[in-house]
Design a protein around this motif. Sequence first.
Motif, PDB file in Angstrom:
ATOM      1  N   GLU A 125       0.828  -1.208   0.000  1.00  0.00           N
ATOM      2  CA  GLU A 125       0.000   0.000   0.000  1.00  0.00           C
ATOM      3  C   GLU A 125       0.863   1.259   0.000  1.00  0.00           C
ATOM      4  OE1 GLU A 125      -3.264   0.851   0.140  1.00  0.00           O
ATOM      5  OE2 GLU A 125      -4.149  -1.154   0.034  1.00  0.00           O
ATOM      6  N   ARG A 126       1.923   1.247   0.804  1.00  0.00           N
ATOM      7  CA  ARG A 126       2.769   2.437   0.905  1.00  0.00           C
ATOM      8  C   ARG A 126       3.532   2.700  -0.391  1.00  0.00           C
ATOM      9  NH1 ARG A 126       1.726   0.658   5.850  1.00  0.00           N
ATOM     10  NH2 ARG A 126       1.717   2.125   7.608  1.00  0.00           N
ATOM     11  N   LEU A 127       3.984   1.633  -1.037  1.00  0.00           N
ATOM     12  CA  LEU A 127       4.673   1.819  -2.311  1.00  0.00           C
ATOM     13  C   LEU A 127       3.696   2.278  -3.394  1.00  0.00           C
ATOM     14  CD1 LEU A 127       7.099  -1.244  -2.304  1.00  0.00           C
ATOM     15  CD2 LEU A 127       7.669   1.161  -1.918  1.00  0.00           C
ATOM     16  N   ALA A 128       2.463   1.794  -3.340  1.00  0.00           N
ATOM     17  CA  ALA A 128       1.448   2.261  -4.280  1.00  0.00           C
ATOM     18  C   ALA A 128       1.201   3.762  -4.094  1.00  0.00           C
ATOM     19  CB  ALA A 128       0.147   1.479  -4.098  1.00  0.00           C
ATOM     20  N   ALA A 129       1.242   4.216  -2.843  1.00  0.00           N
ATOM     21  CA  ALA A 129       1.037   5.639  -2.552  1.00  0.00           C
ATOM     22  C   ALA A 129       2.171   6.499  -3.124  1.00  0.00           C
ATOM     23  CB  ALA A 129       0.920   5.855  -1.045  1.00  0.00           C
ATOM     24  N   PHE A 130       3.343   5.896  -3.341  1.00  0.00           N
ATOM     25  CA  PHE A 130       4.456   6.618  -3.969  1.00  0.00           C
ATOM     26  C   PHE A 130       4.295   6.695  -5.479  1.00  0.00           C
ATOM     27  CE2 PHE A 130       7.050   5.299  -0.119  1.00  0.00           C
ATOM     28  CZ  PHE A 130       7.200   6.585   0.378  1.00  0.00           C
ATOM     29  N   GLY A 131       3.269   6.028  -6.027  1.00  0.00           N
ATOM     30  CA  GLY A 131       2.985   6.129  -7.452  1.00  0.00           C
ATOM     31  C   GLY A 131       3.327   4.910  -8.277  1.00  0.00           C
ATOM     32  N   TYR A 132       3.764   3.817  -7.632  1.00  0.00           N
ATOM     33  CA  TYR A 132       4.095   2.609  -8.385  1.00  0.00           C
ATOM     34  C   TYR A 132       2.837   1.778  -8.644  1.00  0.00           C
ATOM     35  CZ  TYR A 132       8.859   3.791  -6.985  1.00  0.00           C
ATOM     36  OH  TYR A 132      10.051   4.448  -6.791  1.00  0.00           O
ATOM     37  N   ASP A 133       2.838   1.044  -9.753  1.00  0.00           N
ATOM     38  CA  ASP A 133       1.769   0.086 -10.052  1.00  0.00           C
ATOM     39  C   ASP A 133       2.151  -1.230  -9.379  1.00  0.00           C
ATOM     40  OD1 ASP A 133       0.403   1.907 -11.751  1.00  0.00           O
ATOM     41  OD2 ASP A 133       1.829   1.450 -13.348  1.00  0.00           O
ATOM     42  N   MET A 134       1.443  -1.571  -8.320  1.00  0.00           N
ATOM     43  CA  MET A 134       1.898  -2.654  -7.450  1.00  0.00           C
ATOM     44  C   MET A 134       1.210  -3.992  -7.735  1.00  0.00           C
ATOM     45  SD  MET A 134       4.267  -1.317  -5.689  1.00  0.00           S
ATOM     46  CE  MET A 134       4.548  -2.799  -4.700  1.00  0.00           C
ATOM     47  N   ILE A 135       2.022  -5.044  -7.644  1.00  0.00           N
ATOM     48  CA  ILE A 135       1.551  -6.427  -7.602  1.00  0.00           C
ATOM     49  C   ILE A 135       2.065  -7.030  -6.297  1.00  0.00           C
ATOM     50  CG2 ILE A 135       1.614  -8.708  -8.679  1.00  0.00           C
ATOM     51  CD1 ILE A 135       2.306  -7.324 -11.330  1.00  0.00           C
ATOM     52  N   ASP A 191      -5.170   0.680  -6.705  1.00  0.00           N
ATOM     53  CA  ASP A 191      -5.364  -0.363  -7.724  1.00  0.00           C
ATOM     54  C   ASP A 191      -4.195  -1.337  -7.644  1.00  0.00           C
ATOM     55  OD1 ASP A 191      -6.265  -1.837  -9.831  1.00  0.00           O
ATOM     56  OD2 ASP A 191      -5.557  -0.447 -11.373  1.00  0.00           O
ATOM     57  N   ILE A 192      -4.278  -2.303  -6.732  1.00  0.00           N
ATOM     58  CA  ILE A 192      -3.208  -3.275  -6.494  1.00  0.00           C
ATOM     59  C   ILE A 192      -3.699  -4.665  -6.882  1.00  0.00           C
ATOM     60  CG2 ILE A 192      -1.713  -4.339  -4.755  1.00  0.00           C
ATOM     61  CD1 ILE A 192      -2.037  -1.750  -3.099  1.00  0.00           C
ATOM     62  N   LEU A 193      -2.865  -5.402  -7.613  1.00  0.00           N
ATOM     63  CA  LEU A 193      -3.178  -6.786  -7.981  1.00  0.00           C
ATOM     64  C   LEU A 193      -2.528  -7.712  -6.960  1.00  0.00           C
ATOM     65  CD1 LEU A 193      -4.179  -9.020  -9.926  1.00  0.00           C
ATOM     66  CD2 LEU A 193      -2.004  -8.762 -11.162  1.00  0.00           C
ATOM     67  N   TYR A 194      -3.336  -8.526  -6.279  1.00  0.00           N
ATOM     68  CA  TYR A 194      -2.803  -9.503  -5.330  1.00  0.00           C
ATOM     69  C   TYR A 194      -2.939 -10.909  -5.900  1.00  0.00           C
ATOM     70  CZ  TYR A 194      -2.383  -5.957  -1.696  1.00  0.00           C
ATOM     71  OH  TYR A 194      -2.003  -4.852  -0.970  1.00  0.00           O
ATOM     72  N   LEU A 195      -1.864 -11.699  -5.766  1.00  0.00           N
ATOM     73  CA  LEU A 195      -1.834 -13.055  -6.295  1.00  0.00           C
ATOM     74  C   LEU A 195      -1.482 -14.028  -5.177  1.00  0.00           C
ATOM     75  CD1 LEU A 195       0.233 -12.361  -9.557  1.00  0.00           C
ATOM     76  CD2 LEU A 195      -2.258 -12.571  -9.364  1.00  0.00           C
ATOM     77  N   LEU A 196      -2.271 -15.095  -5.066  1.00  0.00           N
ATOM     78  CA  LEU A 196      -2.014 -16.146  -4.085  1.00  0.00           C
ATOM     79  C   LEU A 196      -1.037 -17.139  -4.708  1.00  0.00           C
ATOM     80  CD1 LEU A 196      -2.699 -17.490  -1.340  1.00  0.00           C
ATOM     81  CD2 LEU A 196      -4.582 -18.657  -2.517  1.00  0.00           C
ATOM     82  N   GLN A 197       0.261 -16.933  -4.418  1.00  0.00           N
ATOM     83  CA  GLN A 197       1.297 -17.775  -4.995  1.00  0.00           C
ATOM     84  C   GLN A 197       2.448 -17.932  -4.002  1.00  0.00           C
ATOM     85  OE1 GLN A 197       2.595 -16.002  -8.695  1.00  0.00           O
ATOM     86  NE2 GLN A 197       0.715 -16.516  -9.775  1.00  0.00           N
ATOM     87  N   ASP A 198       3.143 -19.051  -4.130  1.00  0.00           N
ATOM     88  CA  ASP A 198       4.378 -19.284  -3.392  1.00  0.00           C
ATOM     89  C   ASP A 198       5.499 -18.552  -4.136  1.00  0.00           C
ATOM     90  OD1 ASP A 198       6.878 -20.494  -2.505  1.00  0.00           O
ATOM     91  OD2 ASP A 198       5.681 -22.117  -1.659  1.00  0.00           O
ATOM     92  N   MET A 199       6.311 -17.777  -3.422  1.00  0.00           N
ATOM     93  CA  MET A 199       7.357 -17.005  -4.098  1.00  0.00           C
ATOM     94  C   MET A 199       8.376 -17.899  -4.805  1.00  0.00           C
ATOM     95  SD  MET A 199      10.015 -15.534  -1.234  1.00  0.00           S
ATOM     96  CE  MET A 199       8.824 -14.638  -0.248  1.00  0.00           C
ATOM     97  N   ARG A 200       8.447 -19.173  -4.420  1.00  0.00           N
ATOM     98  CA  ARG A 200       9.370 -20.094  -5.087  1.00  0.00           C
ATOM     99  C   ARG A 200       8.843 -20.564  -6.433  1.00  0.00           C
ATOM    100  NH1 ARG A 200       9.548 -24.084  -0.019  1.00  0.00           N
ATOM    101  NH2 ARG A 200       7.337 -23.566  -0.260  1.00  0.00           N
ATOM    102  N   GLU A 201       7.580 -20.232  -6.727  1.00  0.00           N
ATOM    103  CA  GLU A 201       6.964 -20.706  -7.977  1.00  0.00           C
ATOM    104  C   GLU A 201       6.112 -19.619  -8.629  1.00  0.00           C
ATOM    105  OE1 GLU A 201       4.642 -23.969  -6.545  1.00  0.00           O
ATOM    106  OE2 GLU A 201       6.331 -25.353  -6.444  1.00  0.00           O
ATOM    107  N   PHE A 202       6.372 -18.353  -8.291  1.00  0.00           N
ATOM    108  CA  PHE A 202       5.459 -17.302  -8.765  1.00  0.00           C
ATOM    109  C   PHE A 202       5.516 -17.145 -10.278  1.00  0.00           C
ATOM    110  CE2 PHE A 202       9.310 -14.690  -8.274  1.00  0.00           C
ATOM    111  CZ  PHE A 202       9.226 -13.810  -9.345  1.00  0.00           C
ATOM    112  N   GLU A 203       4.370 -16.734 -10.842  1.00  0.00           N
ATOM    113  CA  GLU A 203       4.244 -16.504 -12.276  1.00  0.00           C
ATOM    114  C   GLU A 203       3.564 -15.167 -12.515  1.00  0.00           C
ATOM    115  OE1 GLU A 203       2.287 -19.645 -14.327  1.00  0.00           O
ATOM    116  OE2 GLU A 203       3.467 -21.232 -13.389  1.00  0.00           O
ATOM    117  N   LEU A 204       4.075 -14.400 -13.457  1.00  0.00           N
ATOM    118  CA  LEU A 204       3.487 -13.119 -13.835  1.00  0.00           C
ATOM    119  C   LEU A 204       3.145 -13.146 -15.322  1.00  0.00           C
ATOM    120  CD1 LEU A 204       5.947 -10.664 -12.005  1.00  0.00           C
ATOM    121  CD2 LEU A 204       3.799 -11.611 -11.143  1.00  0.00           C
TER     122      LEU A 204
END
Length: 236
Positions: free
Chosen positions: A36-46, A68-81
């Motif tokens: 949330e804080r990084l989004a407030a700095f103007g970044y498009d956050m995932i 407008d933040i996209l949240y994904l339920l993923q393990d960081m060892r297997e994440f996909e974008l």
Amino acid sequence: VPYEEWSSYLHGLLLEHGIEEGIVLDLGCGTGAMTERLAAFGYDMIGVDNSEDMLELAMEKRVQSGQDILYLLQDMREFELYGTVKAVVCVCDSMNYLLEEEDLAEVFSLVHNYLDQDGIFIFDMNTLYKYRDLIGDATICENREHESFIWENCFDEESSINEYALTLFVEQESGLYARYEEFHYQRAYELEKVEELIKASGLELLAVCGEGTKEPPKADCERAYFVARRPQPHIF
């Protein structure tokens, strides 16, 4: 957790390395406090996390803030974008939850794959000094207005794994207290080993800093920040 202080420091590092806007991935985002804080700095956050409960809280915050933040339920060892991003961040010692070197190496490899060329990767880790000399084998108790907790630590030097045993007493609407137990495991890594794994992934290590500084970590540093970049390919 000093989120305001940490987010300002993180934002400063991003700006220093030319990341002023664009898509930023927050690995191990938890309840979205940093996202949330990084989004407030103007970044498009995932935000990526493997805890459904934490992501539910993150999405509640998103509704309240209107970000407008996209949240994904993923393990960081297997994440996909769906594509690459300008930067990846992973803070609040989320990397320490990776208990095997192979897991750490896999995350670094995935980050390399999903970063833009010249994209930046910033993450922090609790140090061996913190686990071994400060919190290892310590018990911390705190009594708050509506909850209390007992936090027991046990650090095993042979495996470099720290076990957190948390017992929480949380006040209910009835005025009675419910007891909950949680167990967390984190691993301490030698900074040199982390640097070695970063370089093996194809990322270029730019800096290792003590928390809140631009200087190399001192012997009594509790949290180190790593800054790496996906380099431009060599053209022959």
